[in-house]
Design a protein around this motif. Structure first.
Motif, short mmCIF file in Angstrom:
data_model
loop_
_atom_site.label_atom_id
_atom_site.label_comp_id
_atom_site.label_asym_id
_atom_site.label_seq_id
_atom_site.Cartn_x
_atom_site.Cartn_y
_atom_site.Cartn_z
N ILE A 12 2.61 6.69 5.80
CA ILE A 12 2.98 6.01 4.55
C ILE A 12 2.16 6.56 3.38
O ILE A 12 2.09 5.93 2.32
N ASP A 13 1.55 7.71 3.58
CA ASP A 13 0.78 8.36 2.53
C ASP A 13 1.65 9.46 1.90
O ASP A 13 1.94 10.47 2.55
N GLY A 177 8.77 3.24 -7.94
CA GLY A 177 7.68 4.17 -7.67
C GLY A 177 6.92 4.66 -8.88
O GLY A 177 5.74 5.01 -8.80
N GLU A 178 7.56 4.69 -10.04
CA GLU A 178 6.90 5.18 -11.25
C GLU A 178 6.16 4.07 -11.99
O GLU A 178 5.47 4.33 -12.98
N LYS A 183 2.05 1.98 -7.99
CA LYS A 183 1.22 3.11 -7.54
C LYS A 183 -0.18 2.66 -7.16
O LYS A 183 -0.76 3.12 -6.17
N ASN A 184 -0.74 1.76 -7.96
CA ASN A 184 -2.12 1.31 -7.73
C ASN A 184 -2.24 0.30 -6.59
O ASN A 184 -3.35 0.03 -6.11
N ASN A 185 -1.13 -0.28 -6.18
CA ASN A 185 -1.16 -1.30 -5.13
C ASN A 185 -0.21 -0.96 -3.99
O ASN A 185 0.35 -1.85 -3.35
N LEU A 186 -0.05 0.34 -3.74
CA LEU A 186 0.91 0.79 -2.73
C LEU A 186 0.61 0.22 -1.35
O LEU A 186 1.52 -0.25 -0.66
N ILE A 190 3.08 -2.08 0.90
CA ILE A 190 3.51 -1.66 2.24
C ILE A 190 3.25 -2.77 3.25
O ILE A 190 4.10 -3.09 4.10
N ILE A 191 2.07 -3.39 3.16
CA ILE A 191 1.72 -4.48 4.08
C ILE A 191 2.70 -5.65 3.90
O ILE A 191 3.18 -6.23 4.87
N ALA A 192 2.99 -5.97 2.63
CA ALA A 192 3.93 -7.06 2.34
C ALA A 192 5.31 -6.74 2.88
O ALA A 192 6.00 -7.61 3.45
N LEU A 193 5.72 -5.49 2.75
CA LEU A 193 7.03 -5.06 3.23
C LEU A 193 7.12 -5.18 4.75
O LEU A 193 8.12 -5.63 5.30
N ILE A 194 6.04 -4.78 5.42
CA ILE A 194 6.00 -4.88 6.88
C ILE A 194 6.07 -6.34 7.32
O ILE A 194 6.79 -6.69 8.26
#
Length: 217
Positions: A12-13, A177-178, A183-186, A190-194
């Motif tokens: 996820i990087d 994404g822009e 960007k600063n809290n990606l 991702i954790i929230a999405l999971i």
């Protein structure tokens, strides 16, 4: 275990993905997650979100954003469709053996028969919704094959489900994404999405198990 966790983190990087095969690697991973037993642990949702971010940031293989977006959504959707077909094929091949097996402590033939009845009635909805659920999306096409779900019906819902899942996740990453905050809290996103995509599976396992115990009692 540390190496495995590090591998999942790298998936996820955006920088790591860009340096190790780019979005063609993403397409391969989506195929593996939706068609192979060993792919159930892969982070498809978050990976597709990051893919949308990468599409917005890089002009490849075409020079226009709309063309790139369309190209990658179609290509990755096709990989997801093929992946599900692999799972379905495996289920079709192994299905007859399961129906012929005798009942054991861990295996009950009636469960397969119930699954067959469910797929005959609501199999299309299951195939589509399974795309948005981690782990479930890996095994749903296999079960569909085991219970011999109609091929044409499976084909239709497989295509619809793959395009809906891939398209929505990539578009979300592409449009958001822009945004600087994203960007600063990606990692948090991702954790929230999971959590959001995994919660229905966990709740079903927990409360579904309790209901079965209560019924048994």
């Amino acid at each position: 275990m540390h190496d495995f966790t590090e591998f999942l983190r790298q998936l996820i990087d955006p920088v790591w993905i860009h340096e190790h095969g780019g979005l063609y690697l993403v397409a391969l991973i989506i195929f593996a997650e939706t068609g192979l037993f060993v792919g159930f642990f892969l982070p498809g949702d978050s990976l597709l979100f990051v893919t949308g971010m990468l599409i917005a940031q890089h002009q490849a293989p075409f020079l226009s954003d709309p063309a790139n977006l369309f190209y990658w959504i179609i290509l990755i959707s096709v990989c997801g469709i093929i992946g599900n077909f692999v799972g379905y094929w495996f289920g079709r091949k192994s299905g007859p053996l399961l129906f012929e097996r005798r009942d054991t402590l861990l295996f009950k033939r009636r469960h397969i028969e119930q699954a067959k009845e469910f797929y005959e009635k609501k199999g299309g909805t299951a195939i589509i919704l399974a795309r948005f659920l981690p782990i479930v999306r890996t095994f749903a096409p296999i079960v569909a094959g085991v219970v011999a779900m109609d091929r044409k019906k499976f084909l239709f819902y497989n295509v619809v489900g793959s395009i809906a899942w891939v398209g929505s996740m990539i578009l979300a990453g592409y449009l958001l994404g822009e945004v600087a905050w994203v960007k600063n809290n990606l990692e948090k996103i991702i954790i929230a999405l999971i959590l959001v995509t995994t919660a229905p599976v966990l709740l079903k396992m927990i409360f579904g198990g309790k209901k079965k115990k209560e019924t048994t009692v």
